[in-house]
Design a protein around this motif. Structure first.
Motif, PDB file in Angstrom:
ATOM      1  N   ARG A 182      -4.545 -12.173  -4.804  1.00 34.64           N
ATOM      2  CA  ARG A 182      -5.174 -11.334  -5.780  1.00 34.64           C
ATOM      3  C   ARG A 182      -6.595 -11.395  -6.270  1.00 34.64           C
ATOM      4  O   ARG A 182      -7.603 -10.253  -5.936  1.00 34.64           O
ATOM      5  N   ASN A 183      -7.034 -12.431  -5.714  1.00 33.82           N
ATOM      6  CA  ASN A 183      -8.949 -12.572  -5.681  1.00 33.82           C
ATOM      7  C   ASN A 183      -8.839 -12.438  -4.239  1.00 33.82           C
ATOM      8  O   ASN A 183     -10.345 -12.951  -4.382  1.00 33.82           O
ATOM      9  N   ALA A 184      -8.279 -12.430  -3.522  1.00 34.92           N
ATOM     10  CA  ALA A 184      -8.842 -12.357  -2.059  1.00 34.92           C
ATOM     11  C   ALA A 184      -9.149 -10.698  -1.657  1.00 34.92           C
ATOM     12  O   ALA A 184      -9.674 -10.601  -2.396  1.00 34.92           O
ATOM     13  N   SER A 185      -9.706 -10.500  -0.223  1.00 35.91           N
ATOM     14  CA  SER A 185     -11.338  -9.689  -0.419  1.00 35.91           C
ATOM     15  C   SER A 185      -9.668  -8.541  -0.330  1.00 35.91           C
ATOM     16  O   SER A 185      -8.903  -8.178   0.372  1.00 35.91           O
ATOM     17  N   PRO A 186     -10.797  -7.246  -0.733  1.00 36.95           N
ATOM     18  CA  PRO A 186      -9.947  -6.097  -0.122  1.00 36.95           C
ATOM     19  C   PRO A 186      -9.309  -5.719   1.426  1.00 36.95           C
ATOM     20  O   PRO A 186      -7.971  -4.994   0.801  1.00 36.95           O
ATOM     21  N   THR A 187      -9.875  -6.098   2.206  1.00 38.14           N
ATOM     22  CA  THR A 187      -9.839  -6.275   3.507  1.00 38.14           C
ATOM     23  C   THR A 187      -8.200  -7.363   3.519  1.00 38.14           C
ATOM     24  O   THR A 187      -7.420  -6.676   4.042  1.00 38.14           O
ATOM     25  N   THR A 188      -8.187  -8.409   3.218  1.00 37.98           N
ATOM     26  CA  THR A 188      -6.962  -9.487   2.972  1.00 37.98           C
ATOM     27  C   THR A 188      -5.695  -8.214   2.504  1.00 37.98           C
ATOM     28  O   THR A 188      -4.689  -8.438   2.883  1.00 37.98           O
ATOM     29  N   MET A 189      -5.780  -8.221   1.230  1.00 39.71           N
ATOM     30  CA  MET A 189      -5.117  -7.343   0.096  1.00 39.71           C
ATOM     31  C   MET A 189      -4.028  -6.777   0.986  1.00 39.71           C
ATOM     32  O   MET A 189      -3.574  -6.352   1.055  1.00 39.71           O
ATOM     33  N   LEU A 190      -5.378  -5.216   1.538  1.00 38.61           N
ATOM     34  CA  LEU A 190      -4.785  -4.197   2.867  1.00 38.61           C
ATOM     35  C   LEU A 190      -4.240  -4.190   3.566  1.00 38.61           C
ATOM     36  O   LEU A 190      -2.641  -3.764   4.174  1.00 38.61           O
ATOM     37  N   LEU A 191      -4.679  -6.025   4.083  1.00 37.78           N
ATOM     38  CA  LEU A 191      -3.749  -6.045   6.087  1.00 37.78           C
ATOM     39  C   LEU A 191      -2.236  -6.903   5.387  1.00 37.78           C
ATOM     40  O   LEU A 191      -1.682  -6.769   6.074  1.00 37.78           O
ATOM     41  N   THR A 192      -1.988  -7.400   4.106  1.00 42.73           N
ATOM     42  CA  THR A 192      -0.970  -8.161   3.249  1.00 42.73           C
ATOM     43  C   THR A 192      -0.384  -7.050   3.323  1.00 42.73           C
ATOM     44  O   THR A 192       1.283  -6.408   3.274  1.00 42.73           O
ATOM     45  N   SER A 193      -0.858  -5.623   2.160  1.00 36.27           N
ATOM     46  CA  SER A 193       0.503  -4.581   2.233  1.00 36.27           C
ATOM     47  C   SER A 193       0.536  -3.323   3.914  1.00 36.27           C
ATOM     48  O   SER A 193       1.674  -3.596   3.478  1.00 36.27           O
ATOM     49  N   PHE A 194       0.114  -4.172   4.811  1.00 32.93           N
ATOM     50  CA  PHE A 194       0.501  -3.005   5.517  1.00 32.93           C
ATOM     51  C   PHE A 194       1.219  -4.111   6.677  1.00 32.93           C
ATOM     52  O   PHE A 194       2.235  -4.120   7.184  1.00 32.93           O
ATOM     53  N   ALA A 195       1.194  -5.629   6.780  1.00 34.89           N
ATOM     54  CA  ALA A 195       2.473  -6.791   7.039  1.00 34.89           C
ATOM     55  C   ALA A 195       3.951  -6.580   6.365  1.00 34.89           C
ATOM     56  O   ALA A 195       4.871  -6.594   6.543  1.00 34.89           O
ATOM     57  N   VAL A 196       3.549  -6.136   4.643  1.00 34.99           N
ATOM     58  CA  VAL A 196       4.863  -6.356   3.680  1.00 34.99           C
ATOM     59  C   VAL A 196       5.526  -4.879   4.760  1.00 34.99           C
ATOM     60  O   VAL A 196       6.688  -5.039   4.696  1.00 34.99           O
ATOM     61  N   SER A 197       5.153  -4.206   4.696  1.00 31.08           N
ATOM     62  CA  SER A 197       5.233  -2.605   5.274  1.00 31.08           C
ATOM     63  C   SER A 197       6.092  -2.908   6.775  1.00 31.08           C
ATOM     64  O   SER A 197       7.280  -2.199   6.730  1.00 31.08           O
ATOM     65  N   THR A 198       5.856  -3.711   7.257  1.00 29.38           N
ATOM     66  CA  THR A 198       6.542  -3.707   8.326  1.00 29.38           C
ATOM     67  C   THR A 198       7.348  -4.468   9.076  1.00 29.38           C
ATOM     68  O   THR A 198       8.273  -4.171   8.970  1.00 29.38           O
ATOM     69  N   LEU A 203       8.653  -7.067  -7.597  1.00 28.03           N
ATOM     70  CA  LEU A 203       8.596  -8.301  -6.260  1.00 28.03           C
ATOM     71  C   LEU A 203       7.474  -8.480  -5.257  1.00 28.03           C
ATOM     72  O   LEU A 203       7.492  -9.596  -4.836  1.00 28.03           O
ATOM     73  N   MET A 204       7.189  -6.754  -4.884  1.00 27.36           N
ATOM     74  CA  MET A 204       6.438  -7.286  -3.508  1.00 27.36           C
ATOM     75  C   MET A 204       4.677  -7.938  -4.749  1.00 27.36           C
ATOM     76  O   MET A 204       4.147  -8.034  -3.774  1.00 27.36           O
ATOM     77  N   GLU A 205       4.968  -7.044  -5.766  1.00 31.26           N
ATOM     78  CA  GLU A 205       3.594  -7.563  -5.778  1.00 31.26           C
ATOM     79  C   GLU A 205       3.765  -9.139  -6.489  1.00 31.26           C
ATOM     80  O   GLU A 205       2.699  -9.939  -6.263  1.00 31.26           O
ATOM     81  N   ARG A 206       4.595  -9.886  -7.012  1.00 34.67           N
ATOM     82  CA  ARG A 206       4.671 -11.052  -7.614  1.00 34.67           C
ATOM     83  C   ARG A 206       4.696 -12.346  -6.512  1.00 34.67           C
ATOM     84  O   ARG A 206       3.901 -13.150  -6.130  1.00 34.67           O
ATOM     85  N   ILE A 207       5.626 -11.464  -4.982  1.00 36.91           N
ATOM     86  CA  ILE A 207       6.103 -12.656  -3.658  1.00 36.91           C
ATOM     87  C   ILE A 207       4.592 -12.322  -3.440  1.00 36.91           C
ATOM     88  O   ILE A 207       3.971 -13.526  -2.378  1.00 36.91           O
ATOM     89  N   ALA A 208       4.532 -10.971  -2.243  1.00 37.49           N
ATOM     90  CA  ALA A 208       3.010 -11.012  -1.471  1.00 37.49           C
ATOM     91  C   ALA A 208       1.470 -11.075  -1.803  1.00 37.49           C
ATOM     92  O   ALA A 208       0.543 -11.373  -1.483  1.00 37.49           O
ATOM     93  N   PHE A 209       1.241  -9.638  -3.142  1.00 36.49           N
ATOM     94  CA  PHE A 209      -0.065  -9.001  -3.795  1.00 36.49           C
ATOM     95  C   PHE A 209      -0.675 -10.281  -4.909  1.00 36.49           C
ATOM     96  O   PHE A 209      -1.647 -10.849  -4.543  1.00 36.49           O
ATOM     97  N   ARG A 210       0.135 -10.999  -5.309  1.00 36.11           N
ATOM     98  CA  ARG A 210      -0.264 -12.113  -6.556  1.00 36.11           C
ATOM     99  C   ARG A 210      -1.236 -13.303  -5.886  1.00 36.11           C
ATOM    100  O   ARG A 210      -2.505 -13.140  -6.401  1.00 36.11           O
ATOM    101  N   PRO A 211      -0.376 -13.843  -4.549  1.00 39.12           N
ATOM    102  CA  PRO A 211      -1.112 -14.973  -4.364  1.00 39.12           C
ATOM    103  C   PRO A 211      -2.647 -14.121  -3.677  1.00 39.12           C
ATOM    104  O   PRO A 211      -3.507 -15.599  -3.538  1.00 39.12           O
TER     105      PRO A 211
END
Length: 294
Positions: free
Chosen positions: A87-103, A77-85
């Motif tokens: 996926r084609n963004a910059s690595p920095t955006t994906m990294l910040l997304t992972s921090f946001a999900v964690s927080t 669900l984490m991949e489908r909701i948070a990371f798939r949208p």
């Protein structure tokens, strides 16, 4: 000699937990190029899943299984909701997304459940020790080593024998070429997250056996150590993640066992210094990424 063997088993047990967590991080990174710092929250979800299923009267083995399945489902669900949208963004955006999900998950745990630890009983059958000659070996340590070995063997067979596993290995080698060859990108990435969730869940169970409680920060330190293990082994290398996890476990247990009492406060600093020294001579890690899919 007996003391040395005892510490060796402790190192294998701790290193196995780091290896499982590091492998979960490496599986996702190998196909998506993402270090998922919300991986620790999957461990915490496992703990809370076990806690509440036990409250519902579910038998202990089924509660453990439910906790692992909850972690796997949450990862998908984490991949489908948070990371798939993104996926084609910059690595920095994906990294910040992972921090946001964690927080976000951490805040939800604190406010919807509790900031205080929730005790989870550990069966008496696994609390004791078994005698091997004159040496006492903890049952939890033996279980950790056995579960880690079975998990690593199962994942190895999956990656080498199943069509989906072969597709994941191809995607880890070159994702764009794999897609051109007909590999379903969404399926591969979802499977990678599911595997990472299962590995986080199993590691969470082993961690709970050691500490006997779950709290919102339960997964933070283990995943931080697992990330260090992944970098040590070679970022993106599945083999390296396992090797790095065991090496980090050996370093930590050895320092805990053999450092003078006055130096124990510097244990983490010394272990990180040793890791930096390894990376100084092997900047790509112990196992380069290209070897992770062979």
């Amino acid at each position: 000699m007996e003391y040395f063997l005892q510490q060796g088993l402790n190192a294998l047990a701790l290193g196995g937990t780091y290896a499982l967590l590091g492998l979960g991080l490496a599986v996702v990174f190998s196909v998506l190029g993402l270090i998922n710092f919300a991986h620790g929250e999957l461990m915490t979800l496992t703990g809370y899943g076990i806690f509440y299923t036990l409250l519902m009267g579910v038998p202990y083995p089924l509660a453990l299984l439910a906790g692992v399945l909850i972690a796997a489902l949450a990862a998908v669900l984490m991949e489908r909701i948070a990371f798939r949208p993104v996926r084609n963004a910059s690595p920095t955006t994906m990294l910040l997304t992972s921090f946001a999900v964690s927080t976000i998950l951490h805040i939800l745990f604190q406010n919807l459940i509790s900031a205080r630890p929730k005790a989870i009983p550990v069966p008496d059958a696994i609390i004791g020790a078994v005698s091997v000659g004159s040496m006492q070996i903890g049952i939890i340590q033996l279980l950790s080593i056995a579960i880690t070995a079975v998990s690593l063997l199962g994942l190895t067979l999956f990656l080498k024998k199943s069509l989906l596993g072969i597709a994941m290995r191809a995607a880890a080698e070159d994702f764009n070429v794999a897609r051109l060859m007909g590999v379903n990108a969404n399926m591969v990435i979802s499977t990678a997250f599911a595997i990472s969730g299962i590995l986080a869940g199993i590691a969470g169970v082993l961690w709970l056996f050691q500490r006997g409680s779950v709290d919102p920060m339960m997964g933070f330190l283990p995943v931080l150590k697992a990330f260090i293990a992944v970098v040590l082994g070679g970022l993106g290398s599945l083999t390296g993640a396992v090797i790095g996890g065991f090496i980090l476990g050996i370093i930590e247990v050895s320092l805990r066992a053999y450092l003078p009492d006055g130096m124990l406060a510097y244990r983490d600093a010394i272990s990180l210094t040793l890791v930096i020294l390894v990376l100084f001579f092997l900047p790509q890690g112990i196992v380069p990424r290209r070897e992770s899919v062979r």
